[in-house]
Design an enzyme around this catalytic site. Sequence first.
Site, mmCIF file in Angstrom:
data_model
loop_
_atom_site.group_PDB
_atom_site.id
_atom_site.type_symbol
_atom_site.label_atom_id
_atom_site.label_comp_id
_atom_site.label_asym_id
_atom_site.label_seq_id
_atom_site.Cartn_x
_atom_site.Cartn_y
_atom_site.Cartn_z
ATOM 1 N N SER A 26 0.845 -1.191 0.000
ATOM 2 C CA SER A 26 0.000 0.000 0.000
ATOM 3 C C SER A 26 0.876 1.235 0.000
ATOM 4 O O SER A 26 1.963 1.246 0.594
ATOM 5 C CB SER A 26 -0.942 0.014 1.212
ATOM 6 N N HIS A 48 1.343 12.285 0.072
ATOM 7 C CA HIS A 48 0.712 13.570 0.396
ATOM 8 C C HIS A 48 1.735 14.674 0.103
ATOM 9 O O HIS A 48 2.640 14.922 0.909
ATOM 10 C CB HIS A 48 0.302 13.628 1.868
ATOM 11 N N HIS A 90 -2.852 7.426 -4.155
ATOM 12 C CA HIS A 90 -2.928 6.194 -3.366
ATOM 13 C C HIS A 90 -2.869 5.014 -4.319
ATOM 14 O O HIS A 90 -3.421 5.055 -5.422
ATOM 15 C CB HIS A 90 -4.236 6.151 -2.576
ATOM 16 N N ASN A 131 -2.549 0.405 -4.262
ATOM 17 C CA ASN A 131 -2.539 -0.820 -3.468
ATOM 18 C C ASN A 131 -2.592 -2.006 -4.415
ATOM 19 O O ASN A 131 -3.322 -1.981 -5.405
ATOM 20 C CB ASN A 131 -3.747 -0.839 -2.529
ATOM 21 N N VAL A 132 -1.792 -3.031 -4.127
ATOM 22 C CA VAL A 132 -1.929 -4.316 -4.805
ATOM 23 C C VAL A 132 -1.852 -5.394 -3.730
ATOM 24 O O VAL A 132 -1.079 -5.278 -2.774
ATOM 25 C CB VAL A 132 -0.857 -4.536 -5.899
ATOM 26 N N HIS A 162 -21.831 9.780 3.210
ATOM 27 C CA HIS A 162 -22.320 10.774 4.179
ATOM 28 C C HIS A 162 -22.084 12.202 3.699
ATOM 29 O O HIS A 162 -22.683 13.132 4.238
ATOM 30 C CB HIS A 162 -21.671 10.550 5.549
ATOM 31 N N GLY A 194 -3.336 -5.969 13.008
ATOM 32 C CA GLY A 194 -2.153 -5.471 12.324
ATOM 33 C C GLY A 194 -1.495 -4.338 13.093
ATOM 34 O O GLY A 194 -1.984 -3.886 14.132
ATOM 35 N N ARG A 195 -0.390 -3.866 12.560
ATOM 36 C CA ARG A 195 0.361 -2.790 13.220
ATOM 37 C C ARG A 195 -0.341 -1.465 12.955
ATOM 38 O O ARG A 195 -0.370 -0.980 11.824
ATOM 39 C CB ARG A 195 1.792 -2.756 12.692
#
Length: 301
Positions: free
Chosen positions: A93, A97, A107, A109-110, A176, A260-261
């Site tokens: 991931s 920024h 961003h 992710n794979v 929202h 997870g961490r």
Amino acid sequence: MTAIDTAAIKTYLEGLQESLCETFSRYDDTAWREDQWVRDEGGGGRSRVMADGRLIEKAGINISHIRGSSLPASATQHRPELAGCSFEAMGLSLVIHPQNPYVPTAHANVRFFIAEKADAKPIWWFGGGYDLTPYYGNVEDCRHWHQTAKAACEPFSDELYPRFKSACDSYFYLPHRAEARGIGGLFFDDFNELGFGASFALMRSVGDSFIEAYLPIFQRRSDRSFGQRERSFQLYRRGRYVEFNLVQDRGTLFGLQTGGRTESILMSLPPTANWVYNWQPDPGSAEAELYDHYLPPRDWL
């Protein structure tokens, strides 16, 4: 049928992390902070974070490889038949920024999952993608981003880009607020329809194309001058980024629910963000243009 090769996936993810970190190091001389971590139930990961650079305010590129005896609710919400399965999950991931409000946040992710129950064949799938979150819209950037995303998918099927693009528009949405997080890109999950070899190749194509998609935008916009107005709007829009990651994102929930961490899971959050009560952009302003012309889903090609 190609055998499932988790070792090859892990090797690819480790190499991708190295390549991405090396690329961004060429543009910002701030060192990456690296943490190796171990998860009690099984597995661990390597987190790399850059902060307070000349061009990058915060970036994180993490890899993880974990195992568990039971998939959490976030992973079985859309696949209830997997409840109670043991699992192995690995992925990379990334979030960037930038300092400059004219450079979008990015961003990517794979990931790969395999779930198993006694006396049943393993169930495996790939997922991933990338999305772009501009603060000030730029048509050239949006077209380049989506053209690169389309090119990454085309060798496998002409129907994948429009399908993954639509899924990205649907996923990176704040119900929202009734608004998109950004201008989308690619999103796919539960993907195994091409068989292991070709599905893995698709994941690699998406992962490898991220730099081609983002770096030209990063280079073009990083030196553009800006003032307090642009900085304030960047911080306000970052608040939406935080809201999505903490309220909507399944990956965040999966990481927290699997023990997870936490520092690595919440690495994706920006270092600073603002919330202003009932703020509205001035009609006809560049800030209003983001809402009117860039955030509503559209065909950028």
